[in-house]
Scaffold this motif. Structure first.
Motif, PDB file in Angstrom:
ATOM      1  N   LEU A 151     -12.228  -7.346  38.373  1.00 35.74           N
ATOM      2  CA  LEU A 151     -11.374  -8.561  38.595  1.00 35.74           C
ATOM      3  C   LEU A 151     -11.521  -9.205  40.019  1.00 35.74           C
TER       4      LEU A 151
ATOM      5  N   ILE B  20      -1.211  -9.950  39.960  1.00 39.16           N
ATOM      6  CA  ILE B  20      -1.723  -9.211  38.762  1.00 39.16           C
ATOM      7  C   ILE B  20      -1.864  -7.646  39.045  1.00 39.16           C
TER       8      ILE B  20
ATOM      9  N   LEU C 285      -2.313  -4.038  38.057  1.00 36.87           N
ATOM     10  CA  LEU C 285      -2.951  -3.056  37.325  1.00 36.87           C
ATOM     11  C   LEU C 285      -3.010  -1.572  37.923  1.00 36.87           C
TER      12      LEU C 285
ATOM     13  N   VAL D  25       1.092 -11.065  35.790  1.00 33.90           N
ATOM     14  CA  VAL D  25       0.377 -10.364  34.881  1.00 33.90           C
ATOM     15  C   VAL D  25       0.479  -8.961  34.848  1.00 33.90           C
TER      16      VAL D  25
ATOM     17  N   GLY E 145      -0.610  -5.112  33.475  1.00 34.10           N
ATOM     18  CA  GLY E 145      -1.714  -4.534  32.822  1.00 34.10           C
ATOM     19  C   GLY E 145      -1.024  -3.402  31.758  1.00 34.10           C
TER      20      GLY E 145
ATOM     21  N   LEU F  70      -0.294  -7.503  29.250  1.00 37.76           N
ATOM     22  CA  LEU F  70      -1.803  -7.519  28.426  1.00 37.76           C
ATOM     23  C   LEU F  70      -1.977  -5.930  28.007  1.00 37.76           C
TER      24      LEU F  70
ATOM     25  N   PHE G 265      -4.502  -3.556  27.063  1.00 32.72           N
ATOM     26  CA  PHE G 265      -5.967  -3.158  27.160  1.00 32.72           C
ATOM     27  C   PHE G 265      -6.235  -2.002  26.144  1.00 32.72           C
TER      28      PHE G 265
ATOM     29  N   VAL H  28     -12.061  -8.537  31.906  1.00 30.60           N
ATOM     30  CA  VAL H  28     -11.325  -9.390  33.149  1.00 30.60           C
ATOM     31  C   VAL H  28     -11.453 -10.852  32.743  1.00 30.60           C
TER      32      VAL H  28
ATOM     33  N   ILE I 225      -7.934 -11.406  31.243  1.00 28.66           N
ATOM     34  CA  ILE I 225      -6.673 -11.391  32.400  1.00 28.66           C
ATOM     35  C   ILE I 225      -6.933 -12.785  33.017  1.00 28.66           C
TER      36      ILE I 225
ATOM     37  N   TRP J 112      -3.604 -15.504  33.167  1.00 27.14           N
ATOM     38  CA  TRP J 112      -3.314 -16.273  34.255  1.00 27.14           C
ATOM     39  C   TRP J 112      -3.281 -17.454  34.249  1.00 27.14           C
TER      40      TRP J 112
END
Length: 333
Positions: A17, A86, A88, A128, A130, A182, A184, A230, A233, A237
């Motif tokens: 990312l 973001i 993660l 965002v 994950g 999100l 995954f 990716v 993501i 955003w």
């Protein structure tokens, strides 16, 4: 040009990312604690490759820190304006979470809450998160939709991810934050973590060792290539940036390939991609494992324009092209 913080940015998905965001012209702060859940040298290598990326010069900064350390996070947020987080960073893995539940709660829940609180304090609206397909629990049929009941996770890891989603909803409601959670679905590809099935199986096959196969091989996973994740993501955003800044929102999106593959079929495909025969060691199903994952991506397609491009056969060929030279270099005297 936006300034984006990517937590867990030195990891598998995070490093891909960061490279994409730099290529898109954004300033990126890669935040990671380089922990020893797996060999830290792998993340160091990811960072080295990131710094060598053609678009990284002057755009990529690495900041070593722990999301559990609120003081460190506040220093980061105070240093300069931030447009988006973001998030993660997480302690990953279903099975290890059963052995280290308190640690998983500390990192995945408290760490996420620390970030949300910093966003509130320093007025960062775009977030965002994950999350994971594991929140859907032990369903036996797919596809899984974002509106499905997720009140019964079957592992501490899944519970921590659902807790993170709930905190995101709360902060969006109270503080007008714009958040995308999100989910995954089994991400794979070049640079995949060594503990995940495809990489682990490839390593064992190349060494002539037995592959532990849990259950009868009929379990299914919705494997999703890392570049597709990716792209999802980045699209999420972008979607957050389009709405009114004075209204909070928290939406959940599935990011998956929507084509589950049985474990026994995955092994056959990996044998073909690697040119190695698998020696299978059959084991009973493990606590916390689920029989199937399968993403319903209609919402992601409609709202985000999410459209996965890489099927499992092609993705495994890409993975093998990355993996095999590394095995050769390790085994060469």
């Amino acid at each position: 040009m936006a300034h984006v913080i990517v937590t867990g940015g030195a990891g598998f998905i995070g490093s891909h990312l960061c490279a994409r965001l730099c290529a898109d012209g954004h300033r990126v702060t890669c935040f990671d604690n380089l922990d020893d859940f797996y060999d830290p040298a792998i993340k160091q290598d990811n960072l080295q490759q990131l710094h060598q990326h053609p678009s990284a010069a002057g755009q990529l900064t690495f900041y070593q820190g722990d999301i559990r350390d609120l003081d460190t996070l506040q220093q980061l947020f105070q240093a300069e304006p931030i447009d988006a987080i973001i998030h993660l960073a997480a302690r990953a893995g279903v099975r290890p979470s059963i052995e280290q539940t308190l640690l998983y709660g500390d990192i995945n829940v408290q760490g996420t809450l620390n970030l949300l609180e910093c966003c509130r304090q320093y007025h960062v609206q775009q977030f965002v998160f994950g999350s994971s397909s594991s929140v859907y629990g032990a369903r036996r049929q797919g596809p899984f939709a974002e509106t499905d009941d997720v009140s019964m996770p079957v592992s501490p890891y899944a519970a921590t991810k659902r807790a993170g989603e709930l905190f995101c909803h709360t902060y969006a409601h109270l503080y007008a934050m714009r958040i995308a959670c999100l989910r995954f679905f089994t991400v794979y590809g070049p640079g995949q973590r060594p503990d995940l099935a495809i990489h682990k199986f490839a390593r064992l096959m190349s060494q002539g060792e037995a592959l532990p196969v849990y259950g009868d091989g009929s379990s299914q996973r919705d494997y999703t290539y890392v570049d597709d994740i990716v792209d999802g993501i980045v699209r999420a955003w972008s979607w957050l940036q389009q709405g009114p800044t004075d209204q909070g929102i928290c939406e959940i999106f599935n990011l998956g390939g929507s084509h589950p593959v049985q474990l026994r079929d995955l092994i056959h495909l990996l044998e073909s991609a690697l040119g190695h025969q698998a020696n299978l060691d059959w084991q009973p199903m493990q606590p916390g494992d689920v029989p199937i994952t399968c993403a319903d991506v209609k919402k992601s397609q409609t709202v985000l324009g999410f459209d996965p491009q890489i099927d499992i056969e092609t993705g495994l060929q890409h993975f093998a092209a990355w993996f095999l030279p590394r095995v050769s270099s390790v085994s060469t005297p």
